[in-house]
Write a protein that holds these residues in place. Sequence first.
Motif, mmCIF file in Angstrom:
data_model
loop_
_atom_site.group_PDB
_atom_site.id
_atom_site.type_symbol
_atom_site.label_atom_id
_atom_site.label_comp_id
_atom_site.label_asym_id
_atom_site.label_seq_id
_atom_site.Cartn_x
_atom_site.Cartn_y
_atom_site.Cartn_z
ATOM 1 N N TYR A 1 0.810 -1.216 0.000
ATOM 2 C CA TYR A 1 0.000 0.000 0.000
ATOM 3 C C TYR A 1 0.851 1.278 0.000
ATOM 4 O O TYR A 1 0.369 2.346 -0.338
ATOM 5 N N GLU A 2 2.098 1.145 0.316
ATOM 6 C CA GLU A 2 3.015 2.281 0.451
ATOM 7 C C GLU A 2 3.221 3.021 -0.873
ATOM 8 O O GLU A 2 3.301 2.414 -1.936
ATOM 9 N N SER B 1 1.571 2.507 -6.085
ATOM 10 C CA SER B 1 1.955 1.500 -5.092
ATOM 11 C C SER B 1 2.050 0.133 -5.769
ATOM 12 O O SER B 1 1.547 -0.065 -6.890
ATOM 13 N N ILE B 2 2.668 -0.805 -5.091
ATOM 14 C CA ILE B 2 2.717 -2.181 -5.600
ATOM 15 C C ILE B 2 1.301 -2.690 -5.816
ATOM 16 O O ILE B 2 0.991 -3.321 -6.827
ATOM 17 N N SER C 1 -8.987 1.866 -8.192
ATOM 18 C CA SER C 1 -8.649 2.374 -6.864
ATOM 19 C C SER C 1 -8.811 1.235 -5.857
ATOM 20 O O SER C 1 -9.552 0.282 -6.087
ATOM 21 N N ILE C 2 -8.131 1.349 -4.769
ATOM 22 C CA ILE C 2 -8.186 0.323 -3.732
ATOM 23 C C ILE C 2 -9.402 0.622 -2.857
ATOM 24 O O ILE C 2 -9.452 1.645 -2.182
ATOM 25 N N GLY D 1 -6.319 -8.113 4.901
ATOM 26 C CA GLY D 1 -7.153 -9.150 4.288
ATOM 27 C C GLY D 1 -7.432 -8.866 2.821
ATOM 28 O O GLY D 1 -7.398 -9.786 1.996
ATOM 29 N N SER D 2 -7.685 -7.610 2.495
ATOM 30 C CA SER D 2 -7.941 -7.239 1.115
ATOM 31 C C SER D 2 -6.691 -7.430 0.258
ATOM 32 O O SER D 2 -6.795 -7.825 -0.911
ATOM 33 N N TRP D 3 -5.549 -7.134 0.797
ATOM 34 C CA TRP D 3 -4.292 -7.344 0.044
ATOM 35 C C TRP D 3 -4.104 -8.829 -0.236
ATOM 36 O O TRP D 3 -3.726 -9.215 -1.323
#
Length: 69
Positions: free
Chosen positions: A13-14, A22-23, A56-57, A63-65
């Motif tokens: 998320y960074e 982000s990644i 968009s995230i 958990g979502s990642w």
Amino acid sequence: MESLEDVDFAKAYEHPLPDALSIWEIVLHVAATNETVTKRLHGVPATMTPEEDWASIETADAGSWQTAP
């Protein structure tokens, strides 16, 4: 996928650089592109909206990642 095994939520998320992706955002983009190309290769017309192309995230948590495409 193997390269992402040790990437945790915080790292994914960074945004280490201003205006950089982000990644996680790149993973979503690659997954959407792969899905569209696969459909096209199977003769199914497919396009992506800008929102699908660079999604968009929705929920930013561990958990979502883990369940991201």
